[in-house]
Design an enzyme around this catalytic site. Sequence first.
Site, mmCIF file in Angstrom:
data_model
loop_
_atom_site.group_PDB
_atom_site.id
_atom_site.type_symbol
_atom_site.label_atom_id
_atom_site.label_comp_id
_atom_site.label_asym_id
_atom_site.label_seq_id
_atom_site.Cartn_x
_atom_site.Cartn_y
_atom_site.Cartn_z
ATOM 1 N N HIS A 121 -64.600 27.905 -45.177
ATOM 2 C CA HIS A 121 -65.832 26.916 -45.734
ATOM 3 C C HIS A 121 -66.745 26.426 -44.373
ATOM 4 O O HIS A 121 -66.177 26.396 -43.470
ATOM 5 C CB HIS A 121 -65.111 26.031 -46.258
ATOM 6 C CG HIS A 121 -64.575 24.823 -45.769
ATOM 7 N ND1 HIS A 121 -65.000 23.864 -45.121
ATOM 8 C CD2 HIS A 121 -63.074 24.915 -45.491
ATOM 9 C CE1 HIS A 121 -64.072 23.008 -44.550
ATOM 10 N NE2 HIS A 121 -63.035 23.554 -44.897
ATOM 11 N N ASP B 154 -69.132 23.677 -45.215
ATOM 12 C CA ASP B 154 -69.211 22.648 -45.390
ATOM 13 C C ASP B 154 -68.392 21.572 -44.236
ATOM 14 O O ASP B 154 -67.173 22.233 -44.272
ATOM 15 C CB ASP B 154 -69.312 22.064 -46.782
ATOM 16 C CG ASP B 154 -67.792 21.927 -47.245
ATOM 17 O OD1 ASP B 154 -67.434 23.086 -47.447
ATOM 18 O OD2 ASP B 154 -67.312 20.955 -47.732
ATOM 19 N N ASP C 89 -62.571 22.946 -38.424
ATOM 20 C CA ASP C 89 -62.613 22.881 -39.927
ATOM 21 C C ASP C 89 -64.015 22.675 -40.335
ATOM 22 O O ASP C 89 -64.639 21.798 -40.476
ATOM 23 C CB ASP C 89 -61.734 21.513 -40.088
ATOM 24 C CG ASP C 89 -61.520 21.336 -41.688
ATOM 25 O OD1 ASP C 89 -61.537 22.322 -42.513
ATOM 26 O OD2 ASP C 89 -61.489 20.180 -42.006
ATOM 27 N N GLU D 100 -65.812 22.668 -50.184
ATOM 28 C CA GLU D 100 -64.470 22.273 -50.010
ATOM 29 C C GLU D 100 -64.194 20.997 -49.557
ATOM 30 O O GLU D 100 -63.387 20.363 -50.146
ATOM 31 C CB GLU D 100 -63.788 23.236 -49.079
ATOM 32 C CG GLU D 100 -62.494 23.223 -48.940
ATOM 33 C CD GLU D 100 -61.674 22.296 -48.239
ATOM 34 O OE1 GLU D 100 -60.522 22.027 -48.343
ATOM 35 O OE2 GLU D 100 -62.383 21.571 -47.291
ATOM 36 N N GLU D 101 -64.987 20.426 -48.681
ATOM 37 C CA GLU D 101 -64.504 19.128 -48.434
ATOM 38 C C GLU D 101 -64.644 17.907 -49.580
ATOM 39 O O GLU D 101 -64.134 16.867 -49.222
ATOM 40 C CB GLU D 101 -65.507 18.540 -47.117
ATOM 41 C CG GLU D 101 -64.876 19.385 -45.828
ATOM 42 C CD GLU D 101 -63.542 19.215 -45.356
ATOM 43 O OE1 GLU D 101 -62.922 18.688 -45.825
ATOM 44 O OE2 GLU D 101 -63.409 19.898 -44.154
ATOM 45 N N HIS E 86 -61.555 15.853 -39.161
ATOM 46 C CA HIS E 86 -62.154 14.875 -40.166
ATOM 47 C C HIS E 86 -62.247 13.557 -39.213
ATOM 48 O O HIS E 86 -62.618 12.549 -39.643
ATOM 49 C CB HIS E 86 -60.998 14.476 -41.207
ATOM 50 C CG HIS E 86 -60.866 15.673 -42.099
ATOM 51 N ND1 HIS E 86 -60.529 15.368 -43.518
ATOM 52 C CD2 HIS E 86 -61.391 17.046 -42.244
ATOM 53 C CE1 HIS E 86 -60.380 16.539 -44.270
ATOM 54 N NE2 HIS E 86 -61.020 17.541 -43.459
#
Length: 452
Positions: free
Chosen positions: A90, A92, A123, A156-157, A423
């Site tokens: 992903h 995003d 990520d 996705e996030e 994150h």
Amino acid sequence: MAHDELAHTMSSLMPQAQRELAELVAFRSVADPEQFPPSECEAAARWIVDTLRAEGFADVQALDTPDGTQSVYGLLPGPPNAPTVLLYAHYDVQPPLDEDAWDSPPFELTEREGRWYGRGAADCKGGLVMHLLALRALKAHGGVPVTVKVIVEGSEEQSTSGLEQYAEAHPELLTADAILIGDCGNFRAGQPTLVSCLRGATTVQVQVDTLEGNLHSGLFGGVAPDALAALIRVLDSVRGEDGSTTIDGLPAEASWEGLEYPEEDFVRDAKVLDGVELIGSGSVGDRLWARPAVTVLGIDCPPVVGATPSVQASARALVSLRVPPGMDSDTANEALTRHLESHVPWGAKVTVRKVGGGQPFQADVHSPAYASMAEAMRQAYDGTEMAVVGMGGSIPLCNTLATLYPKAEMLLFGLSEPEAQIHAVNESVSPDELERLSVAEALFLREYARQV
């Protein structure tokens, strides 16, 4: 094609990988229009479309998904009768949080002390680059021996289910014999790892209202019901004295049976401050991979700077509940909602609204593809045997794919080992991990083509 030849080729591809990852990281592709303009995600999607076309993919499309974002799809035909492998990543990313707290700009890939720093580096923009590296290395040694489908998600996030809904409406699009989800990570750097299960998640917004408007705390404080105080009481109710998640009607006693996570290692990986205790009971594996876990993600209330002496009329919070395999995410959401509604004090008005979620996932760790990946990782990591662990995070698409394609073998791996700090501030990727995992993916694709 010997492992050494493939590894040498991969090494030569790494400068290009760094350049491409820098271009990807530069897109501020947070799929939240309240924080970042949608044009950033759209530009990232166009970059992926152009890159896949340059790599020889056919039928490359930017798919408009029901949540208003785009996912990019491409097909690379393989030899006749070759198996089909779906590669997932992903583009995003999470918001950068406090940009001033980063040691380098979050959307500028920066090399420092042997790692590449930037939001999305691990990520999961790095996951896309990993897939590209594996395919390029195979092309340099006779070609890609399987038919490849690539899907790169755009939300996705945010857990807004755009790609899941699109896949359900177009079930033929992502059919595959094997699915490689490049959005997890090694147990630690240097330890090749596949993830056997993912916790699901449900996220709700809870709002508490008590007054028609704010009141002077000197004139009304002590009698007028404070919405912020009521919200704090509600949020405190979801945890026991030891910090365990305690939501009425939600079991929280399951045990983890796989690879254990020593507490001292977790303390180091999580960078827990000296003297601060871990929360909950049971082993780290129990708490991290087998039981529900609640987290308050944010609270809307007056900041300290500029606050006035007022009794607050309204306050709201965003609450996330991670859901382990074996527990239904929708049922957990209902329990969380009932709990929050029933624990509001003083008759305050409460509104709970679901804003996102996804089901937990359990992989088949005894499939032939797992054995092939174990051997590929062993070679790529110079004889280190592959570990199989759980992961506390969620990838909502996994359950959708497992439902649509029950015969497909699904493998979860990637670049988000603990040092990556996904994150968080100062997210990074290890270029050595990127290189080795790309070698492992290429070796797997070669071997999988022979076996099927």
